[in-house]
Design an enzyme around this catalytic site. Structure first.
Site, PDB file in Angstrom:
ATOM      1  N   HIS A   1     -59.230  48.930 -71.923  1.00  0.00           N
ATOM      2  CA  HIS A   1     -59.233  48.859 -70.459  1.00  0.00           C
ATOM      3  C   HIS A   1     -59.659  50.183 -69.836  1.00  0.00           C
ATOM      4  CE1 HIS A   1     -58.311  46.832 -66.756  1.00  0.00           C
ATOM      5  NE2 HIS A   1     -57.485  47.781 -66.368  1.00  0.00           N
TER       6      HIS A   1
ATOM      7  N   ASP B   1     -60.929  45.074 -74.344  1.00  0.00           N
ATOM      8  CA  ASP B   1     -59.932  45.294 -73.289  1.00  0.00           C
ATOM      9  C   ASP B   1     -58.556  44.824 -73.743  1.00  0.00           C
ATOM     10  OD1 ASP B   1     -58.416  45.337 -70.872  1.00  0.00           O
ATOM     11  OD2 ASP B   1     -60.226  45.018 -69.699  1.00  0.00           O
TER      12      ASP B   1
ATOM     13  N   SER C   1     -60.403  47.663 -62.527  1.00  0.00           N
ATOM     14  CA  SER C   1     -59.274  46.775 -62.718  1.00  0.00           C
ATOM     15  C   SER C   1     -59.009  45.972 -61.435  1.00  0.00           C
ATOM     16  CB  SER C   1     -58.044  47.577 -63.165  1.00  0.00           C
ATOM     17  OG  SER C   1     -57.031  46.726 -63.635  1.00  0.00           O
TER      18      SER C   1
END
Length: 810
Positions: free
Chosen positions: A782, A748, A675
């Protein structure tokens, strides 16, 4: 615009070895590859049983132990999924998509430490929302099946579980099981009857039109928003539910009419319900929590008696982190009173940019809600938590993001005494965190523990030697504290709950480097410790790996730290410097002193993470995990004003720390992160030559695609275009001259990290002649879930590092 910085790793070397260079394996584009598996030692780490959870009964006589399954399969993760208004749901059974469930439930008698059996549990237990009744006589949970979510009840005394109701629950928000304080039953949402499932139209009836009429309506980059009328109809169909009351005697009663309910809370005396539901019009620009919402007080029979607020669509909030809606918000019951509401109202139009001495006013209003609300407190920041022992002792927290400040007030709800400031501190300052108050259960109510004006506080106990959790007494009147207990080496032990205030016994969870976390009863007066559980080591094959907390400084003197993992049997003199992976996540601070503080404990159980880099210690790598990556903006400066410069200093310092210890070969160092850590990695490769390769998972690399702010940045791209361009590795892709592995979930759901972000950076690096590999994991969000995805990710990462750090070829 910021200039690119290129820093040579050679300057860091105390003694260098030949760099691994010129290795340019030929990867077809695209590569069609079945799921791969890494070394068996890594597979065993992935398949190890997760740590169990624990929940103490209200009376403190029983410990509920919850066990969780290992990773689901890709078939589970690939199940049908709907994305509506910022939520992802499983339409087959009206629950959260890919819900994490409990696969085992057991009880332990706290006094004897003996297990207490439960008969009748489902054979394939997939429990959600496991919760005690306030009197501790029952445990409720929602059982997930492929086609429904069922309500179940455990009679603790009878040691028997049974299906509580045949009515299917609507768990699209997660199971909401709201017990009455008298433990006679609970409120929940069921699937609404009589609704017609909308047809999925394949031929549109017209275009989708949105319009701006000059009203300022900034919004951060959201995922999974409503797209059209079909989405609106699906949102209505799946999120509409019926509130029902389920009695432990077996009766069920519907309350109110079907609606899109988002909250139901019983008042402490169970005479009223606080109920919230979403209204139209919906928005295609913001998620469900910005939709219009009505909050009412109902009688316990389901009749509306008072409308607290009708909040309109909030699609025009400022993007600042302390921005809030106008009008009544954060509405809740005061936990000590029979039926008294408490809420906040912004006095600055909800806009942090508006100058105001008073930001929030806190009000209360008692049943039957006929009298005008009473102002409790004026706040210079935003309302946070509220916790009371009684009407004369109500604790109210306030916080402000911009200056990281927190205040705690002691308020007399009768109005006889003026509010008293208990503390005013920076919540970034972990070393001086006074802790959180402990609570007790009385008559089904969770109340602040208070004895002769003193509360009990517990916290992480951060210090320069690591976290050492503590228990303190704290006098609310004079703010003096006394330490009663502190975690001692060689264990990391943290208090979870107060068992007996007179005996001063606490439920704790204790672990050691080679001892998994278990639950204990600690008597701090007699310093006695009684074990309640005994968990076997989940990965005994990793025991020889060593871990050490190391401290070092970057070139401007800022203190930093990391966890150093070294392979089993490694001898520095014999084996020399190792290929090294540094794994990090940048964090913003407003003060250097807070940024320099150490986190974690050297005595925590050494369970090698497969989500992080720790597993690589089984493959002959030195690992610097949780390496601090501070980005500091003192005073009026913002952290991101010098993001690139500070990032490069951080990278140099981490590698130099490993070199100084003699364990890192500076010519074989890699950087990785997930991330914002992926964003960090790509930037580091673009602006320095410190690392020979990088791993960037699920990142955002082009900040022009998140123009209304990102991470903790509150300025827009129009406020500071150079900042956005300078911090975007996409615009510096021509300088990424080290091999870069990118991995991204194709589904995601995180704000800003669209899969396109990795796809576009890959295309840029490839088009400019760089070396990159892009791995898109099917059906993954994610955070990756499927076992097949996780094993393949680990195979990719290990293979990549073996090629570019060890020089291995295929």
């Amino acid at each position: 615009m910021l200039k690119a910085l290129k820093v040579s790793a050679l300057a860091l070397a105390l003694g260098t070895t030949a760099a691994v260079s010129g290795l340019q394996p030929s990867f077809a584009n695209p590569v069609k590859l079945n799921y791969q598996e890494p070394d068996q030692a890594i597979i065993d780490i992935v398949d190890a049983a997760p740590s169990p959870g624990g929940s103490l009964s209200p009376a403190g006589d029983l410990l509920l132990v919850t066990n969780y399954p290992s990773l689901p399969t890709i078939a589970d993760v690939a199940a049908e999924q709907l994305k509506l208004a910022g939520r992802r749901i499983n339409p087959a059974n009206y629950t959260v998509s890919q819900a994490r469930y409990v696969s085992g439930i057991s009880l332990v008698d706290v006094d004897s430490g003996e297990p207490v059996a439960i008969d009748g549990l489902p054979n394939d237990l997939k429990a959600l929302g496991v919760s005690w009744s306030p009197n501790g006589q029952y445990i409720a949970f929602a059982q997930q099946t492929p086609t429904t979510v069922e309500l179940w009840l455990v009679d603790v005394a009878a040691q028997q579980a049974k299906k509580w109701s045949s009515a299917p629950l609507n768990a699209v928000w997660g199971p909401r099981l709201e017990w009455r304080h008298d433990s006679s039953g609970l409120y929940s949402y069921t699937v609404a009857e009589g609704l017609t499932k909308p047809a999925t139209q394949t031929v549109p009836t017209g275009p989708v039109i949105t319009e701006s009429s000059g009203r300022t309506a900034p919004a951060r980059t959201y995922q999974d928003l409503l797209q059209n009328k079909v989405d609106e109809a699906l949102f209505d169909y799946y999120f509409t539910s019926q509130i029902q009351f389920f009695s432990v005697a077996g009766d069920a009663k519907k309350l109110g009419k079907p609606a899109i309910y988002t909250g139901v809370q019983s008042s402490p005396n169970d005479s009223y319900l606080l109920v919230s539901n979403i209204e139209r019009p919906y928005s295609y620009a913001v998620p469900y929590y910005r939709f219009p919402e009505t909050t009412q007080v109902w009688s316990s029979q389901g009749e509306a008696v008072y409308t607290v607020v009708e909040q309109p669509l909030a699609d025009n909030l400022p993007i600042a982190f302390d921005a809030v809606v106008q009008g009544r918000r954060d509405i809740r019951w005061r936990n000590d009173a029979d039926a008294t509401l408490i809420w906040a109202e912004a006095q600055d139009k909800g806009d942090p940019a508006v100058s105001a001495e008073v930001r929030d006013e806190v009000y209360q209003q008692a049943a039957p809600f006929k009298q005008a609300p009473q102002k409790l407190l004026e706040l210079s920041k935003r309302l946070g938590r509220v916790l009371a022992a009684d009407e004369e002792h109500v604790l109210i927290w306030e916080r402000w993001w911009a200056d990281r400040d927190e205040k705690l007030w002691l308020v007399d709800a009768t109005g006889e005494r003026s509010p008293q400031l208990v503390w005013d501190r920076s919540w970034e300052d972990r070393y001086n965190d006074p802790g959180e108050p402990l609570t007790v259960q009385r008559d089904g109510r969770t109340l602040l523990y208070l004895n002769d004006g003193k509360v009990l506080l517990t916290g992480k106990g951060a210090s320069d030697e690591g976290d050492r959790p503590f228990i303190d007494t704290f006098d609310l009147a004079d703010q003096n504290s006394e330490r009663l207990w502190r975690s001692e080496a060689p264990y990391f032990e943290r208090p979870l709950a107060l068992l007996d205030a007179e005996e001063m016994t606490f439920l704790t969870q204790r672990e050691g480097v080679d001892d998994p976390a278990d639950f204990f009863v600690r008597d701090i007066d007699d310093d006695n410790l009684q074990a309640l559980t005994e968990t076997p080591h989940p990965t005994p094959h990793t025991k020889g790996i060593t871990r050490e907390m190391i401290s070092y400084e970057r070139e401007d003197g800022l203190a930093m730290s990391a966890e150093l993992y070294l392979p089993a049997g490694y001898d520095k003199e014999r084996d020399g410097p190792l290929p090294t992976i540094v794994w990090a996540y940048p964090r913003e601070y407003k003060s250097s002193s807070a940024a320099a503080q150490v986190s974690g404990s050297p005595y925590e159980f050494m369970r090698l993470s497969f989500w992080g880099p720790q597993y690589l210690a089984t493959q002959g790598y030195a690992v610097l995990a949780n390496a601090t990556m501070p980005i500091v903006g003192e005073g009026d400066k913002q952290p991101n004003d010098t993001f690139i410069e500070q990032l490069v200093m951080n990278g140099k310092a981490a590698v130099k720390a490993g070199v100084d210890l003699g364990v890192t070969d500076p010519e074989r160092a890699a950087l990785g992160g997930h991330s914002y850590g992926a964003f960090m990695t790509a930037n580091m490769l673009a602006h320095s030559d410190i690392f020979k390769t990088g791993i960037a998972r699920s990142g955002a690399f082009n900040r022009s695609l998140t123009p209304f702010g990102f991470q903790r940045e509150e300025r827009t791209i129009w406020d500071d275009t150079d900042l956005y361009i300078g911090m975007s590795p996409f615009f510096h892709a021509d300088k990424i001259n080290e091999p870069l592995l990118m991995i991204h979930g194709s589904n995601d759901n995180n704000s800003g990290t669209f899969p396109m972000q990795s796809e576009r950076l890959y295309q840029a690096v490839k088009g400019l002649g760089g070396t990159a590999r892009l791995v898109m994991l099917p059906h993954e969000s994610h955070g990756y879930r499927a076992r097949e995805s996780m094993l393949h990710m680990l195979w990719e990462q290990t293979r990549w590092l073996d090629i570019y750090l060890k020089g291995e070829t295929e």
